[in-house]
Design an enzyme around this catalytic site. Structure first.
Site, PDB file in Angstrom:
ATOM      1  CG  ASP A 144      -1.956  -1.043   1.240  1.00  0.00           C
ATOM      2  OD1 ASP A 144      -1.959  -1.878   0.315  1.00  0.00           O
ATOM      3  OD2 ASP A 144      -2.791  -1.052   2.165  1.00  0.00           O
ATOM      4  CG  HIS A 220       2.664  -8.918  -0.268  1.00  0.00           C
ATOM      5  ND1 HIS A 220       2.047 -10.073   0.150  1.00  0.00           N
ATOM      6  CD2 HIS A 220       2.293  -7.945   0.623  1.00  0.00           C
ATOM      7  CE1 HIS A 220       1.331  -9.820   1.242  1.00  0.00           C
ATOM      8  NE2 HIS A 220       1.469  -8.532   1.543  1.00  0.00           N
ATOM      9  CB  SER A 330       9.818   2.801   5.085  1.00  0.00           C
ATOM     10  OG  SER A 330      11.096   3.285   4.763  1.00  0.00           O
TER      11      SER A 330
END
Length: 361
Positions: A144, A220, A330
């Site tokens: 995200d 991911h 981050s």
């Protein structure tokens, strides 16, 4: 007689203050000032007003880097692991949810009392159906976040935000031995960028995704690829929010980061997890030897680990497979090789979620 006594401090006592304390106080105050400036810039962007680029001078960057962000991040990490009393969990987490706009309906466990500490709450997992993985496109978003920049890499420079660049070679470090790659290398030239491109007719592309504190903190695999090498750069832990990225040139080269390098069906592929303030912990699930924000590593160095020498096939990752996690938010930077007809399906500044399309042929 009712007046309170005023306690004065002599000049000699003031001079006894340690330079370190003065430096921390000065740098911390300046960092707070920069945070306020960043907030004003974000408000201007929301109104659609274009903000001119104003880069920090060398002394401003040096002053910012003098803040002991690595030590503070380690302290923050220990604080996050302190178990909260059951009665305190809901008020603390609710305040965080309200501040950063967290959507707890997507969480695998919605009950706030389930999370024993802030670290568990930051690393919460999602419901399986919350992030469907796009099967129609070759590259998906690994996390995200917000798209800061994307496009072709030009002149060995990569844009961290519009108008502010950093050196590709400084970011990735020296070229990795070609023996770790399964494909042949086409002779393209002597520049670092040309050495990464392995096939005639291909180009080098990049995409920068900023994870805010309220975002899902796991990342991911963005495609089907093989990870052959890991390079860890210990460094500063400056903020990576868009305001600071617009202000500090080569911000991502200053900060601690973990570069995963390998190949996919079109050639070179890399994913870099960039650390930030209070994000001293970067975890890669298949790499148990990785320890980030450790005092044993000094800034300005890097350490390599090959997955080929320990596992001859490297680490095969499937698109959408769990890869790692941050503690707090981050940045993820993708740099990869693809044919010239590769197209991004993005807009700069847009919000994106893990599993959504980044681009395809």
């Amino acid at each position: 007689t009712d007046r309170k006594k005023l306690h004065t401090v002599s000049i000699r006592q003031v001079l006894r203050l340690r330079p370190f304390h003065v430096l921390v106080a000065t740098a911390g105050g300046y960092a707070g000032y920069r945070k306020y400036e960043d907030y004003k810039l974000e408000e201007l962007e929301k109104r659609g007003i274009e903000v001119p680029v104003k880069l920090a001078s060398q002394w401003e960057v040096a002053l910012y880097k003098s803040v002991p962000t690595r030590m503070l991040s380690r302290a923050w990490g220990r604080l996050n692991q302190v178990e909260l009393p059951t009665w305190l969990r809901k008020p603390v987490y609710s305040l965080y949810i309200w501040t950063f706009g967290v959507n707890m309906k997507e969480a695998a466990v919605e009950d706030l009392h389930h999370y024993r500490n802030l670290s568990e709450f930051f690393r919460r997992k999602l419901k399986p159906q919350a992030r469907p993985v796009c099967c129609l496109h070759s590259v998906i978003s690994p996390s995200d976040g917000k798209i800061l920049n994307f496009g072709q890499v030009k002149n060995c420079e990569v844009e961290q935000v519009k108008g502010v660049t950093y050196s590709l070679e400084s970011f990735l470090g020296p070229r990795i031995c070609t023996e770790e790659l399964h494909f042949s290398r086409a002779p393209r030239g002597n520049s670092f960028q040309q050495q990464l491109v392995t096939k005639e007719g291909n180009e080098l592309y990049h995409c920068v995704i900023y994870l805010a504190p309220g975002d899902y903190h796991c990342f991911h695999s963005p495609t089907d690829w093989r990870v052959s090498h890991r390079r860890h750069f210990p460094g500063s832990l400056m903020s990576v929010n868009p305001g600071v990225a617009r202000w500090v040139k080569e911000l991502f080269c200053h900060n601690e980061r973990v570069v995963l390098t390998g190949d996919w069906k079109y050639g070179f592929f890399s994913l870099t997890a960039v650390g930030a303030t209070n994000v001293g912990s970067i975890r890669i699930y298949f790499d148990q030897d990785l320890h980030t924000n450790s005092p044993r590593y000094s800034k300005g160095s890097y350490n390599d680990f090959s997955f080929i020498s320990n596992n001859k096939q490297g680490i095969s990752m499937r698109k959408g497979e769990h890869l790692g996690e941050f503690n707090l938010g981050s940045t993820i930077v993708l740099i990869f090789e693809a044919p010239k007809d590769f197209r991004f399906h993005l807009k700069a500044g847009q919000k994106i979620r893990f599993g959504e399309a980044l681009g395809s042929l």
